[in-house]
Design a protein around this motif. Structure first.
Motif: not given
Length: 314
Positions: A8, A32-35, A61-64, A68, A90
């Motif tokens: 990331t 990680q997902p874009d913040k 960019q999976p949330e989890k 999944n 994570k």
RNA sequence: CGCGGGGUGGAGCAGCUGGUAGCUCGUUGGGCUCAUAACCCAAAGGUCUAGGGUUCAAAUCCCUACCCCGCAA
């Protein structure tokens, strides 16, 4: 090798770049997902995503990840030789770790088994370690507990966390490229970590950032250096947070209570700490940028006798 | 639409109950001194972030945009 890369922040950029430059086939990048940062209303891509897009590599960019199905199926479909992980952010579930035939390889910024966890560089500097480094390891269920493949070290000296971070990122990338052939052919070995020697480096919290002037000048200086350039150590000054970016421990006795400013000059601000003197050289106040004390004093006043404290309200 | 601070000569700040700008440092020139991050004198240098609006008059009030920073994530 056919690789899936997971990472990331900036630390994970050099390894990805090296992989691409050295002819490895990075089939997919996971980050990680874009913040959505509201200040400035800009959505920022992660550094790894930026680099991946440069190379035209597909980014996921999976949330989890745990549970999944779609994501797991996707990785299985790619059927990579290895998944390489650098500061992904994570924990990865076992079902993912089991997919690649050559395993999941992690680049960790410490000399394992010491400093497992989230903030190894920060903690190494703050604790006054002589050296630190990077370790390549096979990932397993535990946090940074897997068998080690290779490691390289460097002296800490007077380096800041920021400097070490950049140095180790490149060092990790080099180590990865050199070690990968051996991993591919299966001739590189693996060494178990000695759990009895293990230490843990937890994330930096707000409480860690607040300077305690009852500690020795050396300890405070290490905290300041260890939290440079992120997130920065601070002390309370006139009810505001004064970030401390650079300091030097002096071999002078202080005859004032800890936290008291004993002298102010172009050279810096002398503060009593642990019965001796710490010289603050670079500071930053809210809404301002960081500047050298000499620069700050032009247009601002700091007086001898004033106190730098721990209280949020004083 | 998370909260807040700010954009004024090279640097850091003041001015912001409206009348075209000031301080400290730096820079340049000169002086003094055995000497100094010393001191004295003088000078240069600003479309006050941008665009609108209110006004006889705005850096100062209002709106919009851009940028920077602290907090929270």
């Amino acid at each position: 090798m056919r690789i899936v890369y997971m990472g990331t922040p900036d630390f994970a950029v050099p390894p990805l770049q090296k992989l691409c430059e050295n002819g490895h086939r990075v089939e997919l990048v996971v980050t990680q997902p874009d913040k959505a940062r509201d200040r400035g209303k800009k959505v920022q891509f992660t550094p790894v995503k930026e680099k991946a897009l440069e190379y035209g590599i597909e980014v996921l960019q999976p949330e989890k990840i745990k549970g999944n199905e779609e994501f797991i199926a996707r990785i299985k479909a790619i059927d990579p030789d290895a998944i390489i992980v650098a500061a992904y952010g994570k924990l990865l579930p076992v079902e993912l770790l089991q997919i690649p035939r050559r395993g999941c390889i992690n680049i960790h910024a410490s000399l394992l088994p010491k400093y497992r966890g989230a903030a190894p560089i920060h903690r190494s500097v703050i604790n006054g370690e002589e050296k630190t480094g990077v370790t390549l390891m096979y990932m397993e269920e535990g946090l940074d507990t897997g068998d080690m493949i290779a490691a390289r070290s460097t002296k800490i000296g007077r380096k800041t966390t920021a400097e070490l971070h950049d140095e180790l990122a490149v060092m990790g990338a080099d180590l990865l490229i050199r070690t990968l052939p051996g991993i591919e052919t299966g001739i590189s070995g693996r060494t178990e970590q000695d759990d009895s020697m293990a230490t843990y480096a937890p994330m930096i919290s707000k409480a860690d950032e607040l300077v305690d002037f009852s500690k020795t000048p050396e300890e405070v200086e290490r905290l300041i250096r260890g939290l440079n350039s992120w997130p920065g150590a601070y002390a309370m000054y006139k009810g505001e947070r004064m970030k401390l970016w650079e300091a030097e421990a002096l071999d002078e006795k202080a005859n004032k209570p800890d936290g008291t400013i004993t002298d102010v000059s172009k050279n810096g601000i002398k503060v009593a700490a642990g019965g001796r003197i710490l010289l603050l050289k670079r500071i930053q106040l809210p809404g301002k940028k960081a500047m050298d004390v000499s620069e700050y004093l032009v247009g601002n006043k700091i007086e001898t006798g004033e106190v730098l404290g721990r209280s949020e309200t004083a």
